[in-house]
Write a protein that holds these residues in place. Structure first.
Motif, PDB file in Angstrom:
ATOM      1  N   CYS A  78      67.590  39.977  32.226  1.00 41.76           N
ATOM      2  CA  CYS A  78      67.192  38.851  31.385  1.00 41.76           C
ATOM      3  C   CYS A  78      65.911  38.263  31.953  1.00 41.76           C
ATOM      4  CB  CYS A  78      68.287  37.776  31.349  1.00 41.76           C
ATOM      5  SG  CYS A  78      67.699  36.255  30.579  1.00 41.76           S
TER       6      CYS A  78
ATOM      7  N   CYS B 102      71.423  35.617  25.015  1.00 42.93           N
ATOM      8  CA  CYS B 102      71.940  35.172  26.310  1.00 42.93           C
ATOM      9  C   CYS B 102      73.361  35.717  26.473  1.00 42.93           C
ATOM     10  CB  CYS B 102      71.959  33.645  26.381  1.00 42.93           C
ATOM     11  SG  CYS B 102      72.766  33.019  27.857  1.00 42.93           S
ATOM     12  N   ILE B 103      73.674  36.158  27.680  1.00 45.16           N
ATOM     13  CA  ILE B 103      74.991  36.714  27.975  1.00 45.16           C
ATOM     14  C   ILE B 103      76.113  35.690  27.707  1.00 45.16           C
ATOM     15  CG2 ILE B 103      75.160  36.044  30.427  1.00 45.16           C
ATOM     16  CD1 ILE B 103      75.844  38.963  31.028  1.00 45.16           C
ATOM     17  N   LEU B 104      75.766  34.411  27.808  1.00 47.93           N
ATOM     18  CA  LEU B 104      76.783  33.364  27.638  1.00 47.93           C
ATOM     19  C   LEU B 104      77.249  33.216  26.192  1.00 47.93           C
ATOM     20  CD1 LEU B 104      75.184  30.572  29.877  1.00 47.93           C
ATOM     21  CD2 LEU B 104      76.960  32.206  30.489  1.00 47.93           C
TER      22      LEU B 104
ATOM     23  N   PRO C  58      69.880  40.855  27.537  1.00 49.80           N
ATOM     24  CA  PRO C  58      70.652  40.392  26.376  1.00 49.80           C
ATOM     25  C   PRO C  58      69.878  40.590  25.080  1.00 49.80           C
ATOM     26  CG  PRO C  58      69.831  38.513  27.636  1.00 49.80           C
ATOM     27  CD  PRO C  58      69.423  39.740  28.379  1.00 49.80           C
TER      28      PRO C  58
ATOM     29  N   CYS D  96      66.801  30.350  35.410  1.00 49.72           N
ATOM     30  CA  CYS D  96      67.981  29.876  34.671  1.00 49.72           C
ATOM     31  C   CYS D  96      69.027  29.292  35.621  1.00 49.72           C
ATOM     32  CB  CYS D  96      68.572  31.039  33.881  1.00 49.72           C
ATOM     33  SG  CYS D  96      70.005  30.571  32.917  1.00 49.72           S
TER      34      CYS D  96
ATOM     35  N   PHE E 145      64.600  35.558  31.721  1.00 48.61           N
ATOM     36  CA  PHE E 145      64.659  34.146  32.090  1.00 48.61           C
ATOM     37  C   PHE E 145      65.464  33.923  33.379  1.00 48.61           C
ATOM     38  CE2 PHE E 145      66.376  29.723  31.232  1.00 48.61           C
ATOM     39  CZ  PHE E 145      65.169  29.078  31.442  1.00 48.61           C
ATOM     40  N   HIS E 146      66.015  35.003  33.964  1.00 50.87           N
ATOM     41  CA  HIS E 146      67.004  34.780  35.031  1.00 50.87           C
ATOM     42  C   HIS E 146      66.432  34.095  36.274  1.00 50.87           C
ATOM     43  CE1 HIS E 146      65.860  38.686  37.086  1.00 50.87           C
ATOM     44  NE2 HIS E 146      66.181  37.963  38.138  1.00 50.87           N
TER      45      HIS E 146
ATOM     46  N   HIS F 129      70.569  28.565  24.007  1.00 52.20           N
ATOM     47  CA  HIS F 129      69.928  29.267  25.119  1.00 52.20           C
ATOM     48  C   HIS F 129      69.518  28.252  26.197  1.00 52.20           C
ATOM     49  CE1 HIS F 129      67.161  31.778  27.409  1.00 52.20           C
ATOM     50  NE2 HIS F 129      67.725  32.822  26.819  1.00 52.20           N
ATOM     51  N   PRO F 130      69.758  28.591  27.474  1.00 54.98           N
ATOM     52  CA  PRO F 130      69.382  27.661  28.551  1.00 54.98           C
ATOM     53  C   PRO F 130      67.913  27.232  28.494  1.00 54.98           C
ATOM     54  CG  PRO F 130      70.772  29.396  29.429  1.00 54.98           C
ATOM     55  CD  PRO F 130      70.479  29.775  28.007  1.00 54.98           C
TER      56      PRO F 130
ATOM     57  N   TYR G  12      72.045  28.847  34.911  1.00 52.55           N
ATOM     58  CA  TYR G  12      73.349  29.477  34.636  1.00 52.55           C
ATOM     59  C   TYR G  12      73.369  30.964  35.016  1.00 52.55           C
ATOM     60  CZ  TYR G  12      73.634  25.383  31.614  1.00 52.55           C
ATOM     61  OH  TYR G  12      73.618  24.108  31.136  1.00 52.55           O
ATOM     62  N   ALA G  13      72.294  31.459  35.602  1.00 50.65           N
ATOM     63  CA  ALA G  13      72.181  32.910  35.841  1.00 50.65           C
ATOM     64  C   ALA G  13      73.342  33.434  36.691  1.00 50.65           C
ATOM     65  CB  ALA G  13      70.847  33.210  36.515  1.00 50.65           C
TER      66      ALA G  13
ATOM     67  N   CYS H 267      72.933  39.093  35.202  1.00 48.70           N
ATOM     68  CA  CYS H 267      71.712  38.743  34.453  1.00 48.70           C
ATOM     69  C   CYS H 267      70.474  39.419  35.039  1.00 48.70           C
ATOM     70  CB  CYS H 267      71.505  37.234  34.440  1.00 48.70           C
ATOM     71  SG  CYS H 267      72.857  36.319  33.678  1.00 48.70           S
TER      72      CYS H 267
HETATM   73 FE1  SF4 Z   1      70.548  32.614  31.876  1.00 53.56          FE
HETATM   74 FE2  SF4 Z   1      71.875  34.921  32.140  1.00 53.56          FE
HETATM   75 FE3  SF4 Z   1      71.691  33.752  29.745  1.00 53.56          FE
HETATM   76 FE4  SF4 Z   1      69.577  34.897  30.876  1.00 53.56          FE
HETATM   77  S1  SF4 Z   1      71.446  35.934  30.194  1.00 53.56           S
HETATM   78  S2  SF4 Z   1      69.615  32.925  29.857  1.00 53.56           S
HETATM   79  S3  SF4 Z   1      69.881  34.409  33.012  1.00 53.56           S
HETATM   80  S4  SF4 Z   1      72.744  32.954  31.570  1.00 53.56           S
END
Ligand code: SF4
Length: 331
Positions: free
Chosen positions: A296, A327-329, A314, A302, A298-299, A256-257, A304-305, A309
């Motif tokens: 999310c 996390c979507i990633l 997620p 983040c 955390f967006h 997770h970021p 990586y958003a 997001c």
């Molecule tokens: Fe970052 Fe998107 Fe993952 Fe949330 S879902 S942690 S905003 S990449």
């Protein structure tokens, strides 16, 4: 629930209502702080679960819920197969013997006018433990020996201001263990003592865990001690768990970021300055828990958003047998 799970949190939520006038309360137009928002975790008997996160992440609120100092808004806290919210007075008293707490500031948690022996005897009186003064003295001496305070007969006559910070934390541990609990919630137990003593105290707590088959909830913002001390690490952000798994796996292979950012902020022991992971850690400050971002949570911070997001929440997904990430990633 299997016998080796001593504590289970099932979809636990704790919302605090912000002050509102009577009219707003009647119209249900008040804001809520979602301090803990749908948390499910298991703690195995004899193991340690670390709750990690910045202040405002909800980790201390979980500690208070487990200690039954506050009640959940919804969800269940199951201790040895029983829901603690259903406990009557007697069961609650028994639970409070079995589940003890070690506080961040041992000095503030001790009455400065009490000698160490009185600090340690207090839980024995509160819980009406059988025995006369001589029995209580013997229990205190054994508790002090357990936490390597020597000679115990001399230390029990001292006052809290007459001992060092490390010794006070040992006394705080002795007091938490004097009733032979099964579970201990340790809230930042070593954050107020100097670095050189921290490792000694954690080592002692681990030895006591093995000797007494204790289970710990370890609340901290310190990933390096969590790796040493915990079997499992749960990383919390704004009331949710964003990543959970084996302690080594979380530190060596964070997904997770937010976890990556926390690890990036840990100084390298060799230089004291260089980060373990060199990447831009995190943007801005943690949002207010009464205003949790949509999608999310955390967006807003983040690096990586993506656009999605902002709307997509997620779920905590298993990426291996004992490692889950929200996390979507990683989906
Ligand atoms: Fe970052 Fe998107 Fe993952 Fe949330 S879902 S942690 S905003 S990449």
């Amino acid at each position: 629930m299997s016998e080796d799970i001593i504590l289970r949190l099932e979809n636990v939520k704790k919302y605090f209502r912000l002050h509102a006038n009577i009219l707003k309360s009647l119209l249900k137009k008040y804001k809520e702080i979602k301090a803990v928002d749908d948390i499910s975790i298991d703690l195995k008997r004899g193991e340690t679960l670390a709750l990690i996160g910045e202040s405002g992440s909800g980790k201390t609120t979980i500690g208070k819920l487990i200690m039954k100092l506050i009640n959940p808004t919804s969800g269940s806290i199951i201790f040895e197969n029983e829901n603690i919210n259903d406990f009557n007075k007697e069961k609650t008293a028994e639970y409070r013997r079995n589940v003890q707490m070690i506080f961040q500031d041992p000095y503030a948690s001790m009455n400065p006018r009490f000698k160490i022996k009185d600090v340690l005897k207090e839980p024995l009186y509160i819980h009406n433990i059988d025995g006369d003064e001589k029995t209580y003295d013997d229990i205190v001496i054994n508790a002090l020996k357990d936490v390597k305070i020597n000679p115990p007969e001399e230390f029990m006559e001292r006052y809290p201001h007459m001992i060092s910070g490390g010794q006070r934390q040992r006394i705080a541990t002795a007091r938490a263990l004097i009733l032979n609990p099964k579970l201990v919630v340790a809230d930042e137990p070593v954050s107020m003592i100097d670095l050189s003593t921290r490792a000694e105290i954690l080592y002692m707590m681990k030895e006591l865990q093995t000797d007494k088959n204790l289970s710990y909830i370890y609340i901290t913002h310190d990933l390096s001690t969590a790796r040493y001390f915990a079997d499992t690490i749960a990383v919390m952000y704004l009331g949710s768990i964003v990543e959970i798994g084996d302690a080594d796996e979380i530190i060596d292979n964070p997904k997770h970021p937010y976890t990556k950012a926390l690890i990036a902020a840990v100084p390298d022991a060799s230089s004291g300055r260089v980060n373990i992971i060199k990447e831009l850690p995190i943007k801005g400050e943690i949002p207010n828990a009464s205003d949790i971002p949509l999608g999310c949570r955390f967006h807003t911070r983040c690096i990586y958003a993506k656009d999605e997001c902002r709307n997509y929440i997620p779920k905590l997904n298993n990426i291996s047998e004992r490692h889950s990430v929200s996390c979507i990633l990683t989906e």
